[in-house]
Write an enzyme that holds these catalytic residues in place. Structure first.
Site, short mmCIF file in Angstrom:
data_model
loop_
_atom_site.label_atom_id
_atom_site.label_comp_id
_atom_site.label_asym_id
_atom_site.label_seq_id
_atom_site.Cartn_x
_atom_site.Cartn_y
_atom_site.Cartn_z
N GLY A 91 -23.57 -26.17 -32.49
CA GLY A 91 -22.08 -26.80 -32.57
C GLY A 91 -21.30 -26.42 -33.62
N ASP A 114 -33.12 -34.50 -41.92
CA ASP A 114 -32.89 -35.61 -41.27
C ASP A 114 -32.09 -36.57 -41.88
OD1 ASP A 114 -32.49 -37.89 -39.45
OD2 ASP A 114 -34.53 -37.54 -38.28
N TYR A 170 -19.05 -44.96 -31.64
CA TYR A 170 -18.64 -43.78 -32.11
C TYR A 170 -17.07 -43.71 -32.72
CZ TYR A 170 -17.34 -38.55 -32.53
OH TYR A 170 -17.08 -37.36 -32.86
N LYS A 187 -16.75 -43.35 -37.06
CA LYS A 187 -16.07 -42.27 -37.59
C LYS A 187 -14.66 -42.93 -38.58
CE LYS A 187 -18.12 -38.71 -36.16
NZ LYS A 187 -18.76 -37.86 -37.33
N VAL A 206 -13.98 -29.84 -29.36
CA VAL A 206 -14.56 -28.60 -29.41
C VAL A 206 -15.70 -28.53 -28.38
CG1 VAL A 206 -15.94 -27.15 -30.78
CG2 VAL A 206 -14.15 -28.60 -31.59
P1 NAP Z 1 -23.70 -31.12 -31.35
O1 NAP Z 1 -23.17 -29.76 -30.80
O2 NAP Z 1 -24.36 -32.21 -30.76
O3 NAP Z 1 -24.14 -30.82 -32.86
C1 NAP Z 1 -24.81 -32.09 -33.74
C2 NAP Z 1 -25.52 -31.71 -34.69
O4 NAP Z 1 -25.78 -32.79 -35.57
C3 NAP Z 1 -26.71 -31.05 -34.24
O5 NAP Z 1 -27.19 -30.08 -35.06
C4 NAP Z 1 -27.83 -31.88 -34.45
O6 NAP Z 1 -29.16 -31.71 -34.42
C5 NAP Z 1 -27.37 -32.80 -35.69
N1 NAP Z 1 -27.80 -34.18 -35.71
C6 NAP Z 1 -27.84 -35.17 -35.11
N2 NAP Z 1 -28.23 -36.11 -35.79
C7 NAP Z 1 -28.96 -35.67 -37.01
C8 NAP Z 1 -29.72 -36.15 -37.83
N3 NAP Z 1 -30.23 -37.57 -37.80
N4 NAP Z 1 -30.09 -35.51 -38.89
C9 NAP Z 1 -29.88 -34.30 -38.80
N5 NAP Z 1 -29.06 -33.40 -37.98
C10 NAP Z 1 -28.73 -34.40 -36.99
O7 NAP Z 1 -22.28 -31.95 -31.72
P2 NAP Z 1 -21.03 -31.26 -32.51
O8 NAP Z 1 -19.61 -31.38 -31.33
O9 NAP Z 1 -21.13 -30.02 -33.07
O10 NAP Z 1 -20.53 -32.35 -33.62
C11 NAP Z 1 -20.70 -32.00 -34.88
C12 NAP Z 1 -19.82 -32.98 -35.52
O11 NAP Z 1 -18.41 -33.04 -35.13
C13 NAP Z 1 -20.36 -34.55 -35.38
O12 NAP Z 1 -20.23 -35.33 -36.35
C14 NAP Z 1 -19.22 -34.95 -34.34
O13 NAP Z 1 -19.25 -36.25 -34.42
C15 NAP Z 1 -17.85 -34.20 -34.83
N6 NAP Z 1 -16.87 -34.17 -33.69
C16 NAP Z 1 -17.07 -33.21 -32.78
C17 NAP Z 1 -15.96 -33.26 -31.82
C18 NAP Z 1 -16.10 -32.42 -30.57
O14 NAP Z 1 -15.07 -32.22 -30.10
N7 NAP Z 1 -17.28 -31.64 -30.47
C19 NAP Z 1 -14.92 -33.64 -31.88
C20 NAP Z 1 -14.70 -34.62 -33.18
C21 NAP Z 1 -15.87 -34.72 -34.36
P3 NAP Z 1 -30.26 -31.64 -33.02
O15 NAP Z 1 -29.68 -30.30 -32.64
O16 NAP Z 1 -31.39 -31.76 -33.81
O17 NAP Z 1 -29.55 -32.83 -32.12
#
Ligand code: NAP
Length: 251
Positions: free
Chosen positions: A15, A61, A174, A178, A207
């Protein structure tokens, strides 16, 4: 260690975090790919190395402070300092559903254990990791911390009945997690301003990742670019702010 310094990205095995790790590696940073699953962390680091980057997996973690302390020990031993921390790891709490569409986050019926789990990762995990590596960041000539937040953190946007969130389901997990992360960002920035540690929150935009079941319309590279920018601010850069690709985001 590269001349650009050392960056730690949490949740960097996939991600946005992986995109940020790639962006920082392309700029010449030595990148520590934080992942709770060592195998997936190593796969991501290997891919970054294959693309020419200097990347190493670290098992982290964010809900397990012992792993954060171990990463800090490793960084101290190997590099002696840390230049960039990107607190990216996060969960929505709702499986593969965008929190904006998650019925299980509606305040009046939400499961409190789910709210706790979301705060454990998205808020308390940030404190644990930041505090574990802060002594190493203080040794950097230009320390930067970026907390990956969300437009859903913005009380201005979410409280506007005619705003972009009006049509979406309310969230007790969520979105408040944030908002709390944004509040923490300001408090860390205030504490660390005099020490030259710039701490900012970033909203990457919507994203295309697993976290929203790939409904996002930005690529991870597009989402990561504003994070990378805030992670590489010059000495005169802002601290205690909240930014998106479009510029400052209203609190
Ligand atoms: P994602 O693809 O689900 O990736 C999340 C990452 O966080 C994965 O590597 C996951 O590991 C890791 N993670 C979750 N819990 C964890 C823990 N306890 N310890 C260590 N790593 C952990 O999601 P993403 O969309 O890229 O999100 C990344 C960040 O962007 C998040 O903070 C999210 O809230 C923020 N965000 C995303 C969006 C969007 O549209 N995608 C929008 C606004 C903000 P695993 O692979 O092991 O699960």
């Amino acid at each position: 260690m590269s001349e650009h310094g050392v960056a730690l990205v949490t949740g960097a095995n996939k991600g946005i975090g992986r995109g940020v790790a790639g962006g920082l590696a392309a700029l010449g940073f030595t990148v520590l790919v934080g992942a709770r699953d060592p195998r997936r962390g190593e796969e991501a680091a290997e891919a970054l190395r294959a693309a020419g980057g200097d990347a190493h997996a670290v098992t982290l973690d964010v809900t397990d402070p012992a792993t954060a302390r171990e990463v800090a020990r490793h960084v101290e031993e190997r590099f002696g300092r840390l230049d960039v921390l990107v607190n990216n790891a996060g969960i929505t709490g709702s499986g593969q559903v965008s929190p904006a569409d998650a019925h299980d986050q509606v305040p009046s019926t939400v499961d409190l254990d789910m709210v706790r789990a979301v705060f454990e990762t998205n808020v308390f995990g940030v404190i644990a990791v930041t505090n574990a590596v802060l002594p190493l960041l203080r040794r950097s000539p230009s320390p930067r911390v970026v907390n990956v937040s969300s437009h859903a953190a913005s009380l201005t946007l979410t409280s506007d009945p005619d705003g972009p969130f009006a049509a979406l389901l309310p969230s007790a997990a969520y979105s408040p997690s944030k908002s709390a992360l944004n509040a923490l960002t300001v408090q860390y920035a205030n504490e660390l301003r005099a020490d030259g540690v710039l701490v900012n929150a970033v909203a990457p935009g919507y994203v295309d990742t697993d976290s929203n079941n790939h409904t996002g319309f930005l690529t991870v590279e597009q989402g990561a670019s504003v994070v990378v920018r805030l992670a590489t601010l010059g000495a005169d850069g802002p601290t205690g702010g909240f930014f998106g690709e479009e510029g400052p985001v209203s609190w």
